[in-house]
Design a protein around this motif. Structure first.
Motif: not given
Length: 458
Positions: A30-35
């Motif tokens: 999820x954090x990778x996608x947010x980034x």
């Protein structure tokens, strides 16, 4: 604004739901996608890194509250960090100085500086009840002086004349002296657009700043330049002691990188955001409301404020009484509603501020296209007063005349009349006992779960 970022984050944040605990493993993707979503929105890389780092620190290992799902807990963390990166709260202009409070406007060529002077003057006059004088110290562009004079006349504030033969410092000091004698509250000084690499132009504005010592030095920057806007603001801030930023043309920016980068890179708050070309299209910048809009949760507070300012209360009260007395709702009333809606940025402008609207399918959004409301108004404008009062008399030959006069087809005239009939029936139901309560209940049943309560649609 933020359409791309909202869409991407909405899809991404759905994936985190269903977890009993937020761990490093289950939030990694999820954090990778947010980034990626932030980078695609043209947010500056250092800002993205810091943002993701802070979200991760707060999310990992956090026990999820009993009243929230893990997805909502994570969204709350993302929302809080979005607010923090943009400044947490709205910072108002400092107008507490001995009158006149002097505001100096700086910015690049073509950023919308002169227009922003007019918008800000109108905002201060109407929302802060200040007397305002505007003056142009742009001695390189005679058209800029004329443009500001026209704007001042339009919004009914005082304009101090200047010419290209004068020096910027002489123009500004004469305007301030005039304002003192006339007991004017605020003087807004417009300056020439400049490139931050142009040393002579930067020296000129530094000298002007030193001579007039403004209480606010506002940097006007185009939102559509993305993270470049933040870098330019930083360069200006190194030459001038900026107190804040006005972000223009935000309505044309689907990414939002500038709004998310400026505060972090410059340390200066965004104080206003320009959302259109009209003189009333300037809003105070509220980081919490913007964060809510980015996450698809709407911005009901701004919508309520807009309705308060722009809806003609006398006309609204008159219509309510008319409907309650059973006198009916005619096409002239319908036209008035379309005009009021247009003054608030149209149907799409209002819908953007409602929770859950980002989740509506494109087919539904297409049905409320603002071009349709413009077309509907044109059709009604082509009718006679008698036809507006008694739509039932509009038959064959009248329909042909109305279609020709409004540049539409008979089918489009028929469609409008059908929509009007449906609205008329709804108004009739509202005028009955408990009508409004029943209608709100029906609307709640039609909307996505949680939307009427302002819950996030994830």
């Amino acid at each position: 604004m933020f359409e791309n970022l909202t869409d991407r984050l909405s899809r991404t944040l759905k994936n985190i739901s269903g977890r009993g605990r937020l761990t490093e493993d289950n939030i990694k993707d999820t954090l990778r996608e947010v980034r990626m979503a932030l980078l695609e929105a043209d947010v500056a890389l250092p800002v993205v890194r810091e943002f993701v780092k802070k979200v991760k620190e707060r999310a990992v290992g956090q026990e999820v509250s009993k009243s929230l799902s893990p997805g909502q807990a994570f969204i709350k963390i993302v929302q809080t960090e979005l607010e923090a990166s943009m400044g947490e709260a709205n910072e108002k202009l400092d107008l507490a100085a001995q009158p006149p409070a002097v505001l100096l406007m700086a910015g690049l060529q073509g950023a919308g500086k002169t227009t922003s002077v007019g918008k800000l003057a109108k905002f201060l006059k109407e929302r802060e009840s200040k007397s305002v004088l505007v003056v142009s110290a742009d001695v390189y562009r005679p058209a800029a002086i004329k443009q500001l004079e026209t704007l001042a006349d339009d919004i009914q504030v005082e304009f101090f004349p200047s010419s290209i033969e004068q020096k910027p410092i002489d123009i500004a000091t004469a305007a301030i002296e005039h304002a003192k004698k006339q007991f004017i509250d605020v003087v807004i000084v417009d300056t020439a657009g400049r490139l931050h690499v142009d040393e002579s132009m930067m020296d000129e504005i530094k000298d002007l700043h030193q001579a007039i010592d403004p209480v606010e030095t506002l940097f006007v920057v185009d939102a559509m330049t993305g993270q470049d806007a933040a870098n330019t603001a930083k360069a200006f801030n190194e030459a001038l002691p900026l107190t804040g930023v006005i972000l223009t043309k935000a309505d044309g920016d689907a990414r939002g990188g500038a709004a998310l980068s400026i505060r972090q890179i410059t340390g200066k708050p965004i104080k206003f955001i320009g959302m259109g070309e009209k003189t009333d299209a300037l809003e105070p910048f509220y980081p919490d409301r913007i964060a809510s809009r980015i996450l698809g949760m709407g911005d009901v507070l701004s919508l309520i404020e807009e309705i308060e300012q722009k809806v003609d209360k006398d006309k609204a009260a008159k219509l309510a009484k008319k409907v309650q007395k059973g006198k009916g709702f005619d096409l002239e009333d319908f036209r008035e509603q379309l005009v009021q809606m247009k003054s608030m940025g149209g149907m799409m402008g209002m819908m953007d501020k409602l929770p859950g609207m980002g989740q509506l399918p494109d087919s539904v959004k297409d049905q409320v296209n603002d071009k349709l409301t413009v077309q509907m108004e044109a059709i009604i404008n082509s009718m006679t007063p008698g036809e507006r009062a008694r739509p039932e008399i509009i038959k064959g030959s009248r329909k042909r005349r109305i279609a020709a006069g409004s540049g539409t087809t008979i089918q489009e005239v028929n469609k409008l009349l059908k929509q009007f009939t449906q609205m008329q029936k709804m108004m009739k139901k509202m005028s009955g006992k408990g009508g409004m309560r029943k209608m709100m209940g029906r609307m709640q049943g039609m909307m996505p779960p949680g939307m009427m309560k302002g819950k996030p649609p994830f």
